[in-house]
Design a protein around this motif. Structure first.
Motif, PDB file in Angstrom:
ATOM      1  N   LYS A 116       0.857  -1.197  -0.163  1.00 38.06           N
ATOM      2  CA  LYS A 116       0.046  -0.094   0.105  1.00 38.06           C
ATOM      3  C   LYS A 116       0.850   1.271  -0.039  1.00 38.06           C
ATOM      4  CE  LYS A 116      -3.782   2.292   2.673  1.00 38.06           C
ATOM      5  NZ  LYS A 116      -4.582   2.080   3.685  1.00 38.06           N
ATOM      6  N   GLU A 117       1.834   1.206   0.785  1.00 33.44           N
ATOM      7  CA  GLU A 117       2.961   2.336   0.612  1.00 33.44           C
ATOM      8  C   GLU A 117       3.653   2.358  -0.488  1.00 33.44           C
ATOM      9  OE1 GLU A 117       3.270   4.757   3.322  1.00 33.44           O
ATOM     10  OE2 GLU A 117       1.510   3.930   4.005  1.00 33.44           O
ATOM     11  N   LEU A 118       4.051   1.390  -1.166  1.00 32.55           N
ATOM     12  CA  LEU A 118       4.729   1.433  -2.372  1.00 32.55           C
ATOM     13  C   LEU A 118       3.847   1.984  -3.530  1.00 32.55           C
ATOM     14  CD1 LEU A 118       6.513  -2.196  -2.349  1.00 32.55           C
ATOM     15  CD2 LEU A 118       7.439   0.339  -2.376  1.00 32.55           C
ATOM     16  N   ASN A 119       2.444   1.812  -3.535  1.00 34.28           N
ATOM     17  CA  ASN A 119       1.462   2.198  -4.408  1.00 34.28           C
ATOM     18  C   ASN A 119       1.579   3.863  -4.266  1.00 34.28           C
ATOM     19  OD1 ASN A 119       0.701  -0.151  -5.821  1.00 34.28           O
ATOM     20  ND2 ASN A 119      -0.862  -0.465  -4.299  1.00 34.28           N
ATOM     21  N   LYS A 120       1.843   4.215  -3.334  1.00 32.84           N
ATOM     22  CA  LYS A 120       1.870   5.857  -3.226  1.00 32.84           C
ATOM     23  C   LYS A 120       2.852   6.591  -3.930  1.00 32.84           C
ATOM     24  CE  LYS A 120       0.034   5.939   1.405  1.00 32.84           C
ATOM     25  NZ  LYS A 120       0.369   6.355   2.868  1.00 32.84           N
ATOM     26  N   PHE A 136      11.595   0.488  -1.617  1.00 35.26           N
ATOM     27  CA  PHE A 136      10.944  -0.615  -0.801  1.00 35.26           C
ATOM     28  C   PHE A 136      11.716  -0.423   0.573  1.00 35.26           C
ATOM     29  CE2 PHE A 136      12.796  -4.642   0.783  1.00 35.26           C
ATOM     30  CZ  PHE A 136      11.357  -5.181   1.290  1.00 35.26           C
ATOM     31  N   LYS A 137      13.088  -0.020   0.515  1.00 33.61           N
ATOM     32  CA  LYS A 137      13.558   0.115   1.892  1.00 33.61           C
ATOM     33  C   LYS A 137      12.863   1.446   2.616  1.00 33.61           C
ATOM     34  CE  LYS A 137      18.053   1.348   1.571  1.00 33.61           C
ATOM     35  NZ  LYS A 137      19.510   1.648   1.378  1.00 33.61           N
ATOM     36  N   GLU A 138      12.581   2.430   1.828  1.00 30.36           N
ATOM     37  CA  GLU A 138      11.800   3.423   2.734  1.00 30.36           C
ATOM     38  C   GLU A 138      10.567   2.997   3.208  1.00 30.36           C
ATOM     39  OE1 GLU A 138       9.810   7.576   1.355  1.00 30.36           O
ATOM     40  OE2 GLU A 138      11.671   7.266   0.696  1.00 30.36           O
ATOM     41  N   CYS A 139       9.835   2.057   2.689  1.00 27.35           N
ATOM     42  CA  CYS A 139       8.446   1.542   3.006  1.00 27.35           C
ATOM     43  C   CYS A 139       8.769   0.557   4.320  1.00 27.35           C
ATOM     44  CB  CYS A 139       7.896   1.027   1.753  1.00 27.35           C
ATOM     45  SG  CYS A 139       7.188   2.009   0.760  1.00 27.35           S
ATOM     46  N   ILE A 140       9.984  -0.242   4.214  1.00 26.46           N
ATOM     47  CA  ILE A 140       9.943  -1.069   5.397  1.00 26.46           C
ATOM     48  C   ILE A 140      10.656  -0.513   6.432  1.00 26.46           C
ATOM     49  CG2 ILE A 140       9.887  -2.888   3.807  1.00 26.46           C
ATOM     50  CD1 ILE A 140      12.984  -3.477   4.148  1.00 26.46           C
ATOM     51  N   TYR A 141      11.246   0.820   6.317  1.00 25.61           N
ATOM     52  CA  TYR A 141      12.125   1.267   7.491  1.00 25.61           C
ATOM     53  C   TYR A 141      11.562   1.101   8.837  1.00 25.61           C
ATOM     54  CZ  TYR A 141      14.392   5.008  10.274  1.00 25.61           C
ATOM     55  OH  TYR A 141      15.104   5.511  11.346  1.00 25.61           O
ATOM     56  N   PRO A 142      10.197   1.448   8.916  1.00 26.37           N
ATOM     57  CA  PRO A 142       9.464   1.365  10.282  1.00 26.37           C
ATOM     58  C   PRO A 142       9.464  -0.104  10.859  1.00 26.37           C
ATOM     59  CG  PRO A 142       7.927   2.433   8.990  1.00 26.37           C
ATOM     60  CD  PRO A 142       9.151   1.926   7.903  1.00 26.37           C
ATOM     61  N   PRO A 155       4.367   7.229  -7.635  1.00 27.78           N
ATOM     62  CA  PRO A 155       3.814   7.435  -8.923  1.00 27.78           C
ATOM     63  C   PRO A 155       4.662   6.863  -9.966  1.00 27.78           C
ATOM     64  CG  PRO A 155       5.331   9.313  -8.754  1.00 27.78           C
ATOM     65  CD  PRO A 155       5.311   8.488  -7.245  1.00 27.78           C
ATOM     66  N   TYR A 156       5.450   5.874  -9.627  1.00 26.33           N
ATOM     67  CA  TYR A 156       6.202   5.033 -10.536  1.00 26.33           C
ATOM     68  C   TYR A 156       5.544   3.978 -11.102  1.00 26.33           C
ATOM     69  CZ  TYR A 156       9.183   8.915  -9.096  1.00 26.33           C
ATOM     70  OH  TYR A 156       9.838  10.115  -8.506  1.00 26.33           O
ATOM     71  N   ALA A 157       5.810   3.492 -12.219  1.00 29.52           N
ATOM     72  CA  ALA A 157       5.283   2.232 -12.700  1.00 29.52           C
ATOM     73  C   ALA A 157       6.433   1.076 -12.347  1.00 29.52           C
ATOM     74  CB  ALA A 157       5.115   2.007 -14.260  1.00 29.52           C
ATOM     75  N   THR A 158       7.651   1.151 -11.764  1.00 28.71           N
ATOM     76  CA  THR A 158       8.428   0.202 -11.594  1.00 28.71           C
ATOM     77  C   THR A 158       8.574   0.655  -9.948  1.00 28.71           C
ATOM     78  OG1 THR A 158       9.287   0.231 -13.472  1.00 28.71           O
ATOM     79  CG2 THR A 158      10.669  -0.887 -11.731  1.00 28.71           C
ATOM     80  N   VAL A 159       8.678  -0.600  -9.359  1.00 29.72           N
ATOM     81  CA  VAL A 159       8.985  -0.464  -7.730  1.00 29.72           C
ATOM     82  C   VAL A 159      10.533  -0.811  -7.523  1.00 29.72           C
ATOM     83  CG1 VAL A 159       8.888  -1.508  -5.367  1.00 29.72           C
ATOM     84  CG2 VAL A 159       6.793  -1.518  -6.974  1.00 29.72           C
ATOM     85  N   GLU A 160      11.507   0.206  -7.191  1.00 29.17           N
ATOM     86  CA  GLU A 160      12.609   0.261  -6.859  1.00 29.17           C
ATOM     87  C   GLU A 160      13.122  -0.113  -5.517  1.00 29.17           C
ATOM     88  OE1 GLU A 160      14.825   0.529  -9.484  1.00 29.17           O
ATOM     89  OE2 GLU A 160      13.266   1.337 -11.223  1.00 29.17           O
ATOM     90  N   TYR A 161      14.314  -0.537  -5.388  1.00 25.09           N
ATOM     91  CA  TYR A 161      14.924  -1.025  -4.225  1.00 25.09           C
ATOM     92  C   TYR A 161      14.840   0.308  -3.251  1.00 25.09           C
ATOM     93  CZ  TYR A 161      17.764  -2.679  -0.545  1.00 25.09           C
ATOM     94  OH  TYR A 161      18.347  -3.331   0.750  1.00 25.09           O
ATOM     95  N   ASP A 162      14.972   1.470  -3.187  1.00 26.58           N
ATOM     96  CA  ASP A 162      15.103   2.444  -2.538  1.00 26.58           C
ATOM     97  C   ASP A 162      13.625   2.736  -2.208  1.00 26.58           C
ATOM     98  OD1 ASP A 162      17.833   3.009  -2.793  1.00 26.58           O
ATOM     99  OD2 ASP A 162      17.686   4.382  -4.232  1.00 26.58           O
TER     100      ASP A 162
END
Length: 114
Positions: free
Chosen positions: A52-56, A67-73, A58-65
Motif C-alpha cells: 500500500k505504501e509502495l502504491n503511493k 522498498f527500503k523506505e517503506c520497510i523502514y518502520p 507515482p512510478y510504474a516500477t518498484v525500486e529498491y530505494d
C-alpha cells in the motif's frame, strides 16, 4: 473442510512459514496450529501494508530505494521505540520545569499581593 478453506485464505505456504519460525525458536518449542495460521496471516498483512505504501509512489516500477523506505518502520522499530522513550523523558522534564515555574509564579504573586 474447515482446514482446506483456511489453507486457501493463507497468503503463504504454511509449511514454509512454520519452517522459518522453527529456525528462530528454541528447539524445544512446539507451535500450536492457531499460531501457525495467525503468523501466516500477520505476515500477509505486513506485506499488504508495505505494498500500500509502495502504491503511493507515482512510478510504474518498484525500486529498491522505495522498498527500503517503506520497510523502514518495520526494520527500525527498536530504534524508533528508543527515540520515543527519549522524547517522552524530555517532555516529562519540560513538564516538571513548567510545573516548577508555575509554582514560582504563584509564590511570587502571593508575596506581591501581601
Amino acid at each position: 473442510m474447515v482446514q482446506e478453506s483456511e489453507k486457501e485464505e493463507l497468503p503463504f505456504a504454511k509449511a514454509e512459514v512454520v519452517r522459518l519460525m522453527k529456525q528462530h525458536l528454541d528447539s524445544d518449542k512446539m507451535i500450536r496450529e492457531r499460531v501457525k495460521v495467525e503468523m501466516n496471516k500477520f505476515l500477509g498483512e505486513i506485506l499488504a501494508k508495505i505494498c500500500k505504501e509502495l502504491n503511493k509512489y507515482p512510478y510504474a516500477t518498484v525500486e529498491y530505494d522505495m522498498f527500503k523506505e517503506c520497510i523502514y518502520p518495520y526494520k527500525n522499530i527498536e530504534r524508533i521505540n528508543k527515540e520515543k522513550e527519549r522524547i517522552i523523558k524530555h517532555l516529562e522534564a519540560i513538564k516538571a520545569d513548567c510545573d516548577s515555574l508555575s509554582m514560582d509564579i504563584e509564590r511570587t504573586m502571593r508575596l506581591k499581593e501581601e
